[in-house]
Scaffold this active site. Sequence first.
Site, PDB file in Angstrom:
ATOM      1  CG  MET A  30      20.951   9.710 -85.483  1.00 44.22           C
ATOM      2  SD  MET A  30      21.414   9.461 -83.775  1.00 44.22           S
ATOM      3  CE  MET A  30      19.891   8.872 -83.104  1.00 44.22           C
ATOM      4  CG  LEU A  33      17.243   6.401 -93.986  1.00 44.63           C
ATOM      5  CD1 LEU A  33      17.613   6.799 -95.415  1.00 44.63           C
ATOM      6  CD2 LEU A  33      17.275   7.615 -93.068  1.00 44.63           C
ATOM      7  CG  HIS A  34      11.217   6.073 -90.268  1.00 44.01           C
ATOM      8  ND1 HIS A  34      10.635   7.315 -90.351  1.00 44.01           N
ATOM      9  CD2 HIS A  34      12.030   6.120 -89.176  1.00 44.01           C
ATOM     10  CE1 HIS A  34      11.047   8.065 -89.349  1.00 44.01           C
ATOM     11  NE2 HIS A  34      11.915   7.373 -88.621  1.00 44.01           N
ATOM     12  CG  HIS A  37      14.422   9.235 -91.553  1.00 45.17           C
ATOM     13  ND1 HIS A  37      14.320   7.952 -91.071  1.00 45.17           N
ATOM     14  CD2 HIS A  37      14.984   9.963 -90.558  1.00 45.17           C
ATOM     15  CE1 HIS A  37      14.801   7.902 -89.841  1.00 45.17           C
ATOM     16  NE2 HIS A  37      15.204   9.106 -89.496  1.00 45.17           N
ATOM     17  N   GLY A 150      12.459  17.297 -88.167  1.00 46.33           N
ATOM     18  CA  GLY A 150      11.073  16.888 -87.927  1.00 46.33           C
ATOM     19  C   GLY A 150      10.517  17.438 -86.614  1.00 46.33           C
ATOM     20  CD  GLU A 151       6.007  20.859 -86.685  1.00 44.07           C
ATOM     21  OE1 GLU A 151       4.951  20.196 -86.568  1.00 44.07           O
ATOM     22  OE2 GLU A 151       6.029  22.065 -87.014  1.00 44.07           O
ATOM     23  CB  SER A 188      10.405   6.356 -84.008  1.00 43.75           C
ATOM     24  OG  SER A 188      11.608   6.110 -83.321  1.00 43.75           O
TER      25      SER A 188
END
Length: 281
Positions: A30, A33-34, A37, A150-151, A188
């Site tokens: 979504m 981005l960090h 991602h 992602g977990e 996040s």
Amino acid sequence: MLLFKEKSALRNYLSAQKETNKTIGFVPTMGALHEGHLSLIEFAQSACDLVVVSIFVNPTQFNNEDDLEKYPRTLDSDIQLIKSKFPKNVIVFAPSAHEVYGENISSSQFNFGPVASFMEGKYRNGHFDGVGTIVKKLFEMVKPHKAFFGEKDFQQLLIIKKLVELTKLPIEVIGCKINREKSGLARSSRNALLSNKDRLESAFIYQTLQQAKANFGTKSVKEIERDIKTAFERHPLLKLEYFEVANAHTLEPFSNKKEQYRAFIAAYANNVRLIDNIALN
Ligand code: AMP
């Protein structure tokens, strides 16, 4: 890096690529981005010839208008970031809501079974139908060989595996490790909404998960739950929504220590909702 905003152009490009036998990986996001991602994209690149990254804030998975409105949107800098980190073999798909949904922005209903009824399913009404709707649409547009999740959103990862089973799409779903800030806080997009102070204090979530893991061998699950609820009650910032110890495959509540378990937390830092989880055994 190539950028597509229209599904027809994306489809045409990808079908030409598939004719040369390239494996296609897919990382739905979504945006905002960090490094979490980026770690998924990097992993996807190591496993596939071409990686499609979608950037789309999906309205149907938000159960709260305010949360949708506040959600960070940084498309231009996201594109620059991908361009600089992954100059080759990465495609960005950033469609509008109209391109994805047409006139009818609504969710389909899915029967994901019990896995959808706990935690995020219980506290975010309709969330997983929204996730299933968008991911199914994106899977049908991209038709990837492998898709990376992602977990960090562990329940979502199980839901996507169930979605692939229900729709019989020939896609391998791959879970990727949680990427954390130095403090331990799970990365996040929502962390950008926190003040520096709140961001540091929110590392408490991971600290309590680690404490649950350390005590899992010696204390009962009831005791662990009680300790963690008490710790949150005393915390000046964080409000606990849930702490759950759940089976890592079915998400059923704890029954015996022979199975694999994870601990899950959702908590609010002011109005920002944060989730995290950890393997206990
Ligand atoms: P989002 O943009 O938050 O919907 O996330 C897109 C994908 O990135 C999902 O599969 C998430 O689980 C994954 N993701 C988000 N944060 C992290 C993180 N800190 N570590 C690993 N994966 C993540």
